[in-house]
Design a protein around this motif. Structure first.
Motif, short mmCIF file in Angstrom:
data_model
loop_
_atom_site.label_atom_id
_atom_site.label_comp_id
_atom_site.label_asym_id
_atom_site.label_seq_id
_atom_site.Cartn_x
_atom_site.Cartn_y
_atom_site.Cartn_z
N LEU A 181 1.01 -1.02 -0.24
CA LEU A 181 0.27 -0.01 0.22
C LEU A 181 0.72 1.02 -0.15
CD1 LEU A 181 -2.68 -0.88 2.98
CD2 LEU A 181 -2.94 -1.14 0.65
N ASN A 182 0.20 2.03 -0.58
CA ASN A 182 1.07 3.59 -1.52
C ASN A 182 0.08 4.15 0.43
OD1 ASN A 182 3.30 3.53 -3.08
ND2 ASN A 182 1.60 3.03 -4.57
N GLY A 183 1.43 5.45 0.56
CA GLY A 183 0.75 6.32 1.82
C GLY A 183 -0.49 6.51 1.39
N LEU A 199 0.15 -8.05 4.23
CA LEU A 199 -0.30 -6.45 3.80
C LEU A 199 0.65 -5.73 4.21
CD1 LEU A 199 -2.65 -4.94 2.88
CD2 LEU A 199 -3.37 -4.41 5.19
N GLU A 200 1.76 -4.82 2.80
CA GLU A 200 2.57 -4.73 3.73
C GLU A 200 2.97 -2.84 3.03
OE1 GLU A 200 6.30 -7.74 4.14
OE2 GLU A 200 5.86 -6.79 2.18
N PRO A 201 2.44 -1.97 3.91
CA PRO A 201 2.18 -0.34 3.75
C PRO A 201 3.52 0.61 3.95
CG PRO A 201 1.00 -0.63 5.04
CD PRO A 201 1.56 -1.97 5.07
N SER A 202 4.32 0.79 2.38
CA SER A 202 5.57 1.77 2.13
C SER A 202 5.53 2.75 3.14
CB SER A 202 5.83 1.67 1.02
OG SER A 202 4.78 1.55 0.75
N ASP A 226 11.52 -2.25 2.63
CA ASP A 226 12.62 -2.15 2.33
C ASP A 226 11.67 -0.36 1.46
OD1 ASP A 226 14.87 -1.09 0.50
OD2 ASP A 226 14.62 -1.85 -1.48
N VAL A 227 11.80 0.15 1.88
CA VAL A 227 11.47 2.28 2.09
C VAL A 227 12.19 2.71 2.48
CG1 VAL A 227 8.90 0.82 2.82
CG2 VAL A 227 10.86 2.36 4.44
N PRO A 302 0.53 11.78 4.90
CA PRO A 302 1.32 12.89 3.33
C PRO A 302 0.64 11.83 2.42
CG PRO A 302 3.21 11.64 4.82
CD PRO A 302 1.76 11.56 5.77
N PRO A 303 1.29 13.04 0.94
CA PRO A 303 1.12 12.16 0.24
C PRO A 303 1.49 11.01 -0.96
CG PRO A 303 1.06 14.62 -0.11
CD PRO A 303 1.66 14.53 1.67
N PRO A 304 1.16 10.30 -1.13
CA PRO A 304 1.82 9.14 -1.39
C PRO A 304 3.26 8.93 -2.26
CG PRO A 304 0.12 9.06 -2.64
CD PRO A 304 -0.25 10.19 -1.90
N CYS A 305 4.02 7.95 -2.36
CA CYS A 305 5.22 7.84 -3.14
C CYS A 305 6.64 8.77 -3.68
CB CYS A 305 4.57 8.06 -5.03
SG CYS A 305 3.08 6.44 -4.91
#
Length: 569
Positions: A181-183, A199-202, A226-227, A302-305
């Motif tokens: 999952l992106n933010g 389920l792994e949010p970055s 790995d973020v 915050p915004p993703p990516c």
């Protein structure tokens, strides 16, 4: 606060009220409630209090389970049970607290500090306090209403997929599947993880689930390994309108909320973070470790990516669809990517996603930080901002209050007329007015004292005369009030001795005033003449020809820069 050690005890305010009412009907006055009883009934909560587990109705810790963190049941009739051989981290008064109206600690179980109204300990407790008001505990928040969409997302077995924030229907992960999952905020109807799914949010996320969350055996919910920017349990917020069910041997690192449902974990689970729900059941042989502080409201994210590159525009493509990906497109050439350092020039993007350095400013260029009290910062010509020299705040005027405001700078505010100044005069329009013969001079450490000596001799020969004096005072920068002899006979003897250059030792006001010769006339208090002291003493001898001109409430040889004053009045 009153602490007690016992197996079982209860406090009934209703019973206490009934007893007092019955007593009030007698002819005798009711007995006063003792201070110890009041402390028991009104025991304060521990501070700080950071609830790792908080159940509105009940919290059950399964057999052989370990908990590190505070545990509470915050409802008016809430209960906490530590089952057989379960334990709570507690070390010499620091660590776990258990707070609920009813607390039970079963055989071989151990906990920290218990706060409750009905306490049963068949195992062990670090300490116990009766008299908890559940209303004082943090309540279970209502949570944020989910606004799910209609797009279902299914990740097939052993496949990996990425998702953007948005509105979804049901999200399901088959056995061994991974969903990154992106933010951002995710609204959905249901979340299901099969055995071994991940389920792994970055980035920081908030999942708002209108229904249930369920995992199979050996699943994982937590930060992607790995973020670019590491995240913690508090950055993964999962709220469920229904129940949250964690399967056996599953690892979860997140903050979980089920305000109207159950939070249930299976056997050998690991929960790192926090869990708040109406009902909480932690399975046997599990571990619960508090991480972060649970927030009553879902945090903003915050915004993703984010790739930490000021020269790219970061977007998540595919929000609300079954597939998502990050796009980090270069911004136009010339776009600022300033690093906040004025002295190394204005950095700009080159149009290919790279931040190019600027040209350092010339030496002496301003890089002021906006604080007038730490001086004017300037560039050194090599890209570094050098600190400035702080302004002098004191104006050496005992009739002003000196201060420095970061914005306005140094100011000197006059004291009200009539204020005492230098221990010998009164303030008039910001100036110290003194009646009588006064010597006052500024001395500088290791500095020449020729002018100060000339002024001292003029004071001794021309200002002090063989008249009577009512008092004599020695004061200075480090003793503004100074020491005063108020006995007229003694003051006259001291002032005439320094005028005539004679040796004298006079006791007055609990001090001994000594006059003698040391390269010129010297006046000292409580120490001999021509004496070097490295403590806080009082000596004025400007004509030694060395750096040992004295000091007032300081060292008397090589003392700090200061103003010294002697007045015969």
């Amino acid at each position: 606060m009153s602490t007690h050690r016992f197996a079982s005890f209860s406090v009934s305010l209703i019973a206490l009220t009934t007893t007092l009412s019955t007593l009030s009907c007698t002819t005798e006055a009711p007995p006063a409630t003792g201070a110890a009883e009041q402390e028991v009934i009104n025991a304060p909560l521990p501070d700080p209090l950071n609830l790792t587990l908080n159940g509105k109705t009940s919290v059950t810790i399964g057999p052989f389970t370990q908990v590190s963190g505070d545990v509470a049941a915050s409802g008016p009739k809430g209960s906490v049970l530590f089952d057989v051989a379960s334990s709570q981290y507690y070390y010499y008064g620091y660590g776990g607290n258990v707070l609920a109206s009813t607390v039970d600690v079963n055989i071989q179980a151990s906990v920290g500090h218990i706060y409750g109204n009905l306490i049963t300990v068949d195992g062990s407790a670090g300490s116990q306090t009766l008299g908890l008001d559940p209303a004082a505990l943090p309540p279970i928040p209502a949570g944020t209403a989910a606004a799910p969409g209609t797009t279902n997302v299914s990740v097939p077995a052993n496949q990996a997929r990425q998702l953007c924030p948005g509105q979804y229907g049901a999200i399901s992960l088959a056995a061994g599947a991974t969903l990154n999952l992106n933010g951002g905020v995710y609204d959905l109807t249901k979340l299901t993880l099969a055995d071994g799914a991940k389920l792994e949010p970055s980035e920081p996320v908030v999942l708002l689930i209108s229904g249930n969350m369920t995992t199979g055996t050996g699943a994982f919910v937590g930060p992607y390994p790995d973020v670019v920017n590491p995240i913690t349990a508090g950055d993964i917020r999962i709220e469920a309108g229904g129940n949250i069910t964690i399967g056996d041997s599953t690892q979860v690192r997140a903050h979980l909320l089920a305000p109207t449902g159950k939070l249930t974990t299976g056997k050998s689970t690991n929960l790192t973070g926090a869990g708040w729900a109406k009902i909480i059941n932690i399975g046997p042989q599990s571990n619960v470790i508090g991480e972060g502080t649970f927030s009553a409201v879902a945090p903003s994210v915050p915004p993703p990516c984010n790739d930490n590159n000021a020269c790219t525009a970061d977007t998540c493509v595919g929000g609300g669809t079954a597939f998502g990906s990050c796009r980090n497109a270069p911004v136009p050439s010339g776009t600022s990517c300033a690093d906040g350092n004025l002295c190394n020039g204005a950095e700009t993007c080159n149009g290919a996603g790279t931040c190019e350095p600027g040209t350092p400013l010339a030496a002496g260029a301003s890089c002021a930080d906006g604080n007038a009290c730490n001086g004017a910062e300037t560039c050194n010509g090599s890209g570094t901002c050098e600190p400035g020299t702080p302004p002098v705040v004191s104006d050496d005027n005992s009739c002003t209050t000196d201060s420095c405001d970061p914005t306005a700078g140094v100011s000197h505010v006059a004291l009200p007329d009539g204020s005492t100044c230098s221990g010998i005069g009164v303030c008039e329009a910001g100036t110290c007015s003194v009646q009588g013969a006064v010597y006052s001079a500024d001395f500088f450490q290791f500095g020449d004292t020729t002018n100060q000596c000339n002024s001292w001799n003029d004071f001794l020969n021309n200002q002090v005369v063989d008249n009577s004096y009512s008092r004599v005072t020695m004061s200075g920068t480090f003793d503004l009030t100074g020491i005063t002899c108020n006995d007229p006979a003694s003051a006259t003897q001291i002032c005439q001795a320094i005028h005539q250059g004679n040796s004298a030792s006079v006791s007055c006001g609990g001090h001994t005033w000594n006059v003698g010769q040391c390269g010129g006339t010297e006046l000292s208090i409580d120490i001999g003449t021509c004496f070097c002291s490295f403590g806080a003493e009082h000596t004025v001898r400007p004509c030694t020809g060395f750096d040992d001109w004295g000091g007032v409430n300081t060292e008397t040889c090589d003392g700090p820069s200061q103003t010294m004053t002697v007045a015969c009045q």
